[in-house]
Design a protein around this motif. Sequence first.
Motif, PDB file in Angstrom:
ATOM      1  N   LEU A 150       2.582   1.986  -3.292  1.00  0.00           N
ATOM      2  CA  LEU A 150       1.659   2.628  -4.224  1.00  0.00           C
ATOM      3  C   LEU A 150       1.551   4.101  -3.929  1.00  0.00           C
ATOM      4  O   LEU A 150       1.548   4.944  -4.817  1.00  0.00           O
ATOM      5  N   ALA A 151       1.452   4.430  -2.644  1.00  0.00           N
ATOM      6  CA  ALA A 151       1.264   5.823  -2.259  1.00  0.00           C
ATOM      7  C   ALA A 151       2.526   6.641  -2.441  1.00  0.00           C
ATOM      8  O   ALA A 151       2.480   7.836  -2.683  1.00  0.00           O
ATOM      9  N   THR A 170      -5.079   4.393  -3.121  1.00  0.00           N
ATOM     10  CA  THR A 170      -4.529   3.100  -2.719  1.00  0.00           C
ATOM     11  C   THR A 170      -5.634   2.070  -2.578  1.00  0.00           C
ATOM     12  O   THR A 170      -5.525   0.935  -3.058  1.00  0.00           O
ATOM     13  N   SER A 174      -4.565  -1.141   4.122  1.00  0.00           N
ATOM     14  CA  SER A 174      -5.117  -0.595   2.877  1.00  0.00           C
ATOM     15  C   SER A 174      -5.627  -1.701   1.966  1.00  0.00           C
ATOM     16  O   SER A 174      -6.659  -1.553   1.303  1.00  0.00           O
ATOM     17  N   ALA A 194       0.822  -1.207   0.000  1.00  0.00           N
ATOM     18  CA  ALA A 194       0.000   0.000   0.000  1.00  0.00           C
ATOM     19  C   ALA A 194       0.848   1.244   0.000  1.00  0.00           C
ATOM     20  O   ALA A 194       0.582   2.200  -0.708  1.00  0.00           O
TER      21      ALA A 194
END
Length: 361
Positions: free
Chosen positions: A24-25, A199, A164, A21
């Motif tokens: 990705l962020a 996310t 997430s 997660a």
Amino acid sequence: MTIRLRAPRRLAAVATASALALSLAACGGTTKDSASGDGDAKGGGNATANPNAPLKKGLKLAFLPKQVNNPYETIVDNAGIAAAKEFEGEAKEVGPSDASASSQVSYINTLIQQRHDAILIAANDANAVCGPLKQAMSKNIKIVAYDSDTNPECRDVFINQASSEEIGRSEVKLLSEQIGGKGEIAILSATANATNQNTWIKFMQDELKKPEHSGLKLVKVAYGDDDDQKSFQQTQGLLQAYPNLKGIISPTTVGIAAAARYISGSKYKGKVALTGLGTPDQMRKFVKDGTVKEFELWDPKNLGYLASYAAAALSSGQITGAQGEKFKAGKLGERSIGANGEVILGPPTVFDSKNIDQYHF
């Protein structure tokens, strides 16, 4: 009071959730432990944690939500402000009235000038706030992201409300069960740049690729910008543009409440399923009138409470934000820091007609 958490069959494996997660962020940013120059950017140098250090008294904390008129954010921040009193600190909430990407920057700059010990931020945009946050860190102001993360190198820890991956995948599973696993669905998100929303949506999209969800078709991701009226209009637009729509996922408390309000007074009530993330108080009437069958959320009060104690632990030198460190968070007990400086509050709770009256927030 019995809290019904999602059954194991409806949970995705979360062992790798934190790392995935946040990658990705972070958009490829370095992690807290991977960059040799990261300590200088944070102003911490080679600082080491002293878990036995007492919490300092008189700490000045500032909560900077996505927007100050967001009911959910208000609950989180008020709980964090109240928690600060437990360790004899001072806390306040400041922030913009809109949730645009750059709206938080001027507030960060002001808080730097005011020399707060810690800034706690729910980022509207992971990149827009990064520069000012790094400037704050260079002046030894601790940064705690909560609810919506910034890039990992631009804060000390991130208080994540739940895994997430678990949130994203469970939202798809919840809606799929309500519509029999078949039909067109849409997502009503907050802002296009919100780290947490994006996310969760990535995990939703990944979950939809599984064979068991082959009957579901995601036709649109719409954005209501965490604005009640715009979210209401976006819901109307989705239902008009896609007459065969069977369900909507809105992973934002503003969005799900606005969508429920529209559907409850329309011909789509009972025909289009709605789920997402909402507070019991705002969703109670829609559950009881049959507009919404089930939705989920964590306790936002505990999120703010945990964030406040994390800020105090950072400011007092008990932790630096490194993986494996632990700190005591008042009534929530001891908490551990995971990969990329992430601390997870816990799994979400599913609310329905059977249990919603047990909760008031």
